[in-house]
Design a protein around this motif. Structure first.
Motif, PDB file in Angstrom:
ATOM      1  N   PRO A   3       0.842  -1.195   0.000  1.00  0.00           N
ATOM      2  CA  PRO A   3       0.000   0.000   0.000  1.00  0.00           C
ATOM      3  C   PRO A   3       0.882   1.252   0.000  1.00  0.00           C
ATOM      4  O   PRO A   3       1.833   1.349   0.786  1.00  0.00           O
ATOM      5  N   LEU A   4       0.575   2.190  -0.867  1.00  0.00           N
ATOM      6  CA  LEU A   4       1.304   3.452  -0.929  1.00  0.00           C
ATOM      7  C   LEU A   4       0.552   4.464  -0.074  1.00  0.00           C
ATOM      8  O   LEU A   4      -0.611   4.781  -0.343  1.00  0.00           O
ATOM      9  N   LEU A   5       1.208   4.947   0.972  1.00  0.00           N
ATOM     10  CA  LEU A   5       0.538   5.762   1.981  1.00  0.00           C
ATOM     11  C   LEU A   5       1.068   7.190   2.004  1.00  0.00           C
ATOM     12  O   LEU A   5       2.273   7.432   1.867  1.00  0.00           O
ATOM     13  N   ALA A   6       0.150   8.121   2.195  1.00  0.00           N
ATOM     14  CA  ALA A   6       0.498   9.529   2.369  1.00  0.00           C
ATOM     15  C   ALA A   6      -0.209  10.064   3.600  1.00  0.00           C
ATOM     16  O   ALA A   6      -1.308   9.616   3.958  1.00  0.00           O
ATOM     17  N   ILE A   7       0.420  11.025   4.239  1.00  0.00           N
ATOM     18  CA  ILE A   7      -0.090  11.650   5.461  1.00  0.00           C
ATOM     19  C   ILE A   7      -0.523  13.071   5.090  1.00  0.00           C
ATOM     20  O   ILE A   7       0.238  13.817   4.463  1.00  0.00           O
ATOM     21  N   ARG A   8      -1.736  13.418   5.482  1.00  0.00           N
ATOM     22  CA  ARG A   8      -2.336  14.675   5.021  1.00  0.00           C
ATOM     23  C   ARG A   8      -2.874  15.457   6.215  1.00  0.00           C
ATOM     24  O   ARG A   8      -3.409  14.876   7.164  1.00  0.00           O
ATOM     25  N   SER A   9      -2.736  16.764   6.174  1.00  0.00           N
ATOM     26  CA  SER A   9      -3.285  17.601   7.242  1.00  0.00           C
ATOM     27  C   SER A   9      -4.767  17.321   7.426  1.00  0.00           C
ATOM     28  O   SER A   9      -5.530  17.315   6.454  1.00  0.00           O
ATOM     29  N   ARG A  10      -5.171  17.096   8.670  1.00  0.00           N
ATOM     30  CA  ARG A  10      -6.590  16.868   8.936  1.00  0.00           C
ATOM     31  C   ARG A  10      -7.397  18.145   8.763  1.00  0.00           C
ATOM     32  O   ARG A  10      -8.543  18.122   8.298  1.00  0.00           O
ATOM     33  N   ASP A  11      -6.810  19.280   9.129  1.00  0.00           N
ATOM     34  CA  ASP A  11      -7.507  20.564   9.013  1.00  0.00           C
ATOM     35  C   ASP A  11      -7.221  21.219   7.661  1.00  0.00           C
ATOM     36  O   ASP A  11      -6.949  22.413   7.569  1.00  0.00           O
ATOM     37  N   TRP A  12      -7.296  20.428   6.609  1.00  0.00           N
ATOM     38  CA  TRP A  12      -6.997  20.919   5.250  1.00  0.00           C
ATOM     39  C   TRP A  12      -7.890  22.113   4.927  1.00  0.00           C
ATOM     40  O   TRP A  12      -9.109  22.068   5.118  1.00  0.00           O
ATOM     41  N   ASP A  13      -7.267  23.170   4.429  1.00  0.00           N
ATOM     42  CA  ASP A  13      -7.982  24.416   4.130  1.00  0.00           C
ATOM     43  C   ASP A  13      -7.581  24.855   2.722  1.00  0.00           C
ATOM     44  O   ASP A  13      -6.416  25.182   2.479  1.00  0.00           O
ATOM     45  N   ASP A  14      -8.535  24.879   1.821  1.00  0.00           N
ATOM     46  CA  ASP A  14      -8.233  25.215   0.437  1.00  0.00           C
ATOM     47  C   ASP A  14      -7.749  26.648   0.257  1.00  0.00           C
ATOM     48  O   ASP A  14      -7.260  27.008  -0.823  1.00  0.00           O
TER      49      ASP A  14
END
Length: 306
Positions: free
Chosen positions: A65-76
């Motif tokens: 599995p290719l995994l990425a970690i992303r900000s939970r509070d993503w704000d466009d």
């Protein structure tokens, strides 16, 4: 590596065909576990970050599995910072430095930037401690349309929706003694070319983008890392790995033209880190910390100069 000691696979001067690549693949041995070292280290991060599976790497009966970690509070409304590691699976501190950054420092940037971290782009190679993937392809020369490398294509697809909004991309690498003893000779053999020794720089250095250089940004990263580990000096010809040194610890490549990972976005700020884990003056912990420090310094500079 010379005429009296050719690379053990292939015929000198003749590029590899399918038989030589199969022989090379058969010689690769699994030496460590992506699941134990990387996937297990990512699991606790789910408490504070979104973890996404952006693809599946499949070689024969092996699936990763290719995994990425992303900000939970993503704000466009915020810019995006991309951190990548393990494009070359054998470059250990790229992987674990990225994870250390997320664990210890990512929270400091919450609400200031959207973070997207792919800590181990090449898990098959991570397990074999190798530069190439199972097809004897270097993913870090394969970031282009219709990429022949699964790893590169998957990362480009992950980044595509935010590519135009990336302010910073820092790609974490190492230069090791095995570059000179194994990987460069293998590359020469694979391509049917002579191997020309070049030496290994002792210390940390950066690769800037010759098509959009950012000298003050690179200097800010060098200054921060110099507090953690030593910076690689130029050789007698004023070069590092064959490229002219444009500032202490900084060289330049045309990132996109060469198909390098750091060239996959239109980010204003782009750099590739290189640490030297085989130095008697550096420990694995120091190398990981140098990578995490580089990410922090890059982010602070980019956010202060958007």
């Amino acid at each position: 590596m010379n005429d009296t000691a050719p690379y053990p696979i292939g015929t000198p001067g003749t590029p590899w065909g399918a038989a030589e690549k199969a022989q090379w693949l058969a010689s690769q041995v699994r030496r460590r576990s992506y699941a134990d070292d990387v996937v297990a280290a990512i699991e606790p991060l789910r408490a504070n970050f979104d973890v996404i599976e952006y693809g599946t790497l499949q070689y024969a009966d092996e699936r990763y599995p290719l995994l990425a970690i992303r900000s939970r509070d993503w704000d466009d409304e915020l810019p995006v910072a991309l951190v990548t590691g393990g494009v070359h699976g054998y470059e250990t501190s790229g992987v674990h430095g990225a994870l250390q950054f997320v664990r210890e420092h990512a929270a400091d940037f919450a609400g200031r930037v959207n973070l997207l971290v792919a800590p181990c782009v090449s898990p098959w190679a991570y397990e074999r401690i190798h530069r190439w993937n199972a097809d004897a392809i270097d993913p870090n020369r394969s970031f282009r349309d219709d990429s022949p490398a699964q790893e590169s294509a998957a990362l480009m697809q992950l980044v595509a929706p935010v590519r135009d909004r990336v302010l910073l991309h820092i790609d974490l690498h190492e230069t090791t003694d095995t570059d000179e003893s194994e990987f460069r000779p293998a590359l020469a053999a694979r391509d049917g070319k002579p191997f020309e020794p070049d030496g290994i720089p002792d210390g940390f250095y950066l690769v800037d983008d010759s098509e959009l250089p950012q000298p003050a940004f690179q200097q800010a990263v060098i200054d921060a890392v110099a507090k953690v580990t030593h910076i690689a000096p130029a050789d007698a010809q004023g070069r590092i790995i064959g490229s002219p040194v444009v500032a202490p610890g900084v060289i330049r490549y045309p990132l996109r033209k060469l198909g390098l990972c750091a060239g996959i976005t239109d980010a204003r700020y782009k750099t590739t880190t290189e640490v030297y884990p085989d130095s008697p003056r550096a420990t694995p912990e120091q190398c990981n910390r140098a990578q995490a420090t580089a990410v922090c310094a890059a982010l602070e500079y980019a956010l202060a100069h958007p």
